[in-house]
Design a protein around this motif. Structure first.
Motif, PDB file in Angstrom:
ATOM      1  N   PHE A  82       0.963  -1.233  -0.080  1.00 31.44           N
ATOM      2  CA  PHE A  82       0.136  -0.078  -0.109  1.00 31.44           C
ATOM      3  C   PHE A  82       0.975   1.207  -0.164  1.00 31.44           C
ATOM      4  O   PHE A  82       1.949   1.240   0.736  1.00 31.44           O
ATOM      5  N   ARG A  83       0.261   2.338  -0.549  1.00 31.40           N
ATOM      6  CA  ARG A  83       1.037   3.511  -0.509  1.00 31.40           C
ATOM      7  C   ARG A  83       0.743   4.389   0.710  1.00 31.40           C
ATOM      8  O   ARG A  83       1.385   5.085   1.189  1.00 31.40           O
ATOM      9  N   TYR A  84      -0.753   4.235   1.140  1.00 34.92           N
ATOM     10  CA  TYR A  84      -1.250   5.299   2.132  1.00 34.92           C
ATOM     11  C   TYR A  84      -1.750   4.353   3.265  1.00 34.92           C
ATOM     12  O   TYR A  84      -2.359   3.293   3.167  1.00 34.92           O
ATOM     13  N   PHE A  85      -1.254   4.879   4.378  1.00 37.23           N
ATOM     14  CA  PHE A  85      -1.312   4.014   5.787  1.00 37.23           C
ATOM     15  C   PHE A  85      -3.022   3.979   6.110  1.00 37.23           C
ATOM     16  O   PHE A  85      -3.153   2.987   6.509  1.00 37.23           O
ATOM     17  N   PHE A  86      -3.686   4.931   5.744  1.00 33.05           N
ATOM     18  CA  PHE A  86      -5.075   4.950   6.174  1.00 33.05           C
ATOM     19  C   PHE A  86      -5.792   3.748   5.349  1.00 33.05           C
ATOM     20  O   PHE A  86      -6.916   3.222   5.831  1.00 33.05           O
ATOM     21  N   VAL A  87      -5.501   3.469   4.166  1.00 29.00           N
ATOM     22  CA  VAL A  87      -5.945   2.434   3.427  1.00 29.00           C
ATOM     23  C   VAL A  87      -5.704   1.110   3.804  1.00 29.00           C
ATOM     24  O   VAL A  87      -6.478   0.291   4.216  1.00 29.00           O
ATOM     25  N   ARG A  88      -4.302   1.000   4.246  1.00 31.93           N
ATOM     26  CA  ARG A  88      -3.786  -0.164   4.849  1.00 31.93           C
ATOM     27  C   ARG A  88      -4.534  -0.445   6.400  1.00 31.93           C
ATOM     28  O   ARG A  88      -4.851  -1.416   6.541  1.00 31.93           O
ATOM     29  N   LYS A  89      -4.809   0.517   7.017  1.00 32.36           N
ATOM     30  CA  LYS A  89      -5.440   0.459   8.431  1.00 32.36           C
ATOM     31  C   LYS A  89      -7.030  -0.408   8.093  1.00 32.36           C
ATOM     32  O   LYS A  89      -7.342  -0.928   8.936  1.00 32.36           O
ATOM     33  N   THR A  90      -7.376   0.306   7.112  1.00 34.58           N
ATOM     34  CA  THR A  90      -8.942  -0.032   6.799  1.00 34.58           C
ATOM     35  C   THR A  90      -8.760  -1.691   6.515  1.00 34.58           C
ATOM     36  O   THR A  90      -9.749  -2.284   7.109  1.00 34.58           O
ATOM     37  N   MET A  91      -7.879  -2.016   5.781  1.00 34.01           N
ATOM     38  CA  MET A  91      -7.545  -3.463   5.700  1.00 34.01           C
ATOM     39  C   MET A  91      -7.384  -4.323   6.826  1.00 34.01           C
ATOM     40  O   MET A  91      -7.972  -5.417   6.939  1.00 34.01           O
ATOM     41  N   PHE A  92      -6.552  -3.809   7.726  1.00 31.37           N
ATOM     42  CA  PHE A  92      -6.527  -4.577   9.208  1.00 31.37           C
ATOM     43  C   PHE A  92      -7.607  -4.633   9.700  1.00 31.37           C
ATOM     44  O   PHE A  92      -7.987  -5.789  10.288  1.00 31.37           O
ATOM     45  N   VAL A  93      -8.565  -3.739   9.796  1.00 28.63           N
ATOM     46  CA  VAL A  93      -9.835  -3.640  10.700  1.00 28.63           C
ATOM     47  C   VAL A  93     -10.856  -4.609   9.850  1.00 28.63           C
ATOM     48  O   VAL A  93     -11.245  -5.369  10.618  1.00 28.63           O
ATOM     49  N   LYS A  94     -11.023  -4.231   8.867  1.00 33.84           N
ATOM     50  CA  LYS A  94     -12.403  -4.919   8.062  1.00 33.84           C
ATOM     51  C   LYS A  94     -11.998  -6.420   7.854  1.00 33.84           C
ATOM     52  O   LYS A  94     -12.989  -7.028   7.787  1.00 33.84           O
ATOM     53  N   TYR A  95     -10.833  -7.016   7.849  1.00 34.93           N
ATOM     54  CA  TYR A  95     -10.866  -8.468   7.495  1.00 34.93           C
ATOM     55  C   TYR A  95     -10.178  -9.095   8.574  1.00 34.93           C
ATOM     56  O   TYR A  95      -9.515 -10.171   8.546  1.00 34.93           O
ATOM     57  N   SER A  96     -10.135  -8.257   9.890  1.00 26.77           N
ATOM     58  CA  SER A  96      -9.775  -9.097  11.118  1.00 26.77           C
ATOM     59  C   SER A  96     -10.818  -9.106  12.009  1.00 26.77           C
ATOM     60  O   SER A  96     -11.643  -8.652  11.948  1.00 26.77           O
TER      61      SER A  96
END
Length: 266
Positions: free
Chosen positions: A147-161
């Motif tokens: 990922f380029r952007y931290f906030f996109v990556r954080k969304t993935m951590f939460v959404k799929y955990s």
């Protein structure tokens, strides 16, 4: 003559080297105000790139099985007790049927991914990020997304955990930890366990939370219940499993209540 190693950086799906490595990251440029009117011409186009990262992440992770995210320091050397704890945790999660998600880097992240791939049929995921210094995806990742952007990556951590487990780490680990606690506290996510592993490491922070945050009324007493602490990987997994079972029971009760309400004569 030995060849000089060139600078290298990941940028989303690309890898650039040498003179093509820019002096700043996409996050830096997004958050920087270049001038009084430059943002009008640049930021709207960045939205398309951000949108593309969300689409890529959602597409790659949509069919992921039940997963737990493990955070921890990238600076933890192999062979240390913390590394071994991460490896045991990754294996225990995989044996319980969970996919293991990390930031994809070295240290504790590598340990958790490594433990997961030691279990046949398990899924090991790494969600990387573009950094000013190179940090390659570790070799124990089955599915890696950059990922380029931290906030996109954080969304993935939460959404799929279905929960977070934090081992000893630095600013990045603390950032993810407190963001998760905020989301649970404000009910943005529900039935989402947050487990700290390494009681000695976390004891000072927990003492401060109790004495200062709770002591001055900045948090409520029940907010302390959002955090579980253990040194045992099996206990950490038990906390996750118990939370999953409670979530399933709650959903069954909600479905039964909805069915009963529908069946009532009008």
């Amino acid at each position: 003559m030995e060849q000089k190693q060139r600078a290298e950086r990941r940028q989303g799906q690309a890898v650039v080297r040498g003179s093509l490595v820019p002096s700043s990251t996409h996050d830096q440029r997004l958050l920087d105000r270049q001038g009084p009117s430059d943002w009008v011409h640049m930021d709207p186009w960045r939205v398309l790139r951000i949108q593309a990262e969300f689409v890529e992440g959602f597409g790659q992770l949509a069919e992921l099985p039940a997963a737990i995210t493990v955070f921890g320091s990238a600076r933890t050397p192999e062979g240390t007790p913390e590394y071994q704890m991460g490896r045991r945790l990754g294996r225990a999660l995989a044996e319980s049927g969970y996919a293991v998600i990390t930031g994809g880097g070295p240290g504790v992240m590598e340990a958790a991914n490594r433990g997961a791939v030691e279990v046949e049929g398990a899924v090991s995921v790494g969600l990387g990020i573009e950094l000013p210094f190179e940090q390659r995806m570790n070799d124990y990742v089955d599915l890696g997304i950059e990922f380029r952007y931290f906030f996109v990556r954080k969304t993935m951590f939460v959404k799929y955990s279905r929960g977070f487990i934090a081992l000893p780490g630095g600013f990045g680990t603390l950032d993810e930890l407190f963001e998760a606690l905020t989301l649970v506290q404000t009910h943005k996510v529900t039935s989402f366990p947050v487990v700290l592993m390494g009681s000695e490491f976390w004891s000072g922070l927990l003492d401060w939370i109790k004495s200062t945050l709770l002591g001055t009324g900045k948090i409520a007493p029940q907010d302390l219940d959002l955090i579980s602490v253990t040194d045992d990987p099996d206990e950490a997994v038990r906390i996750i499993v118990d939370s999953d079972r409670a979530r399933s029971r709650q959903r069954e009760e909600e479905l039964e209540a909805a069915a009963a309400q529908t069946a009532e004569p009008q």
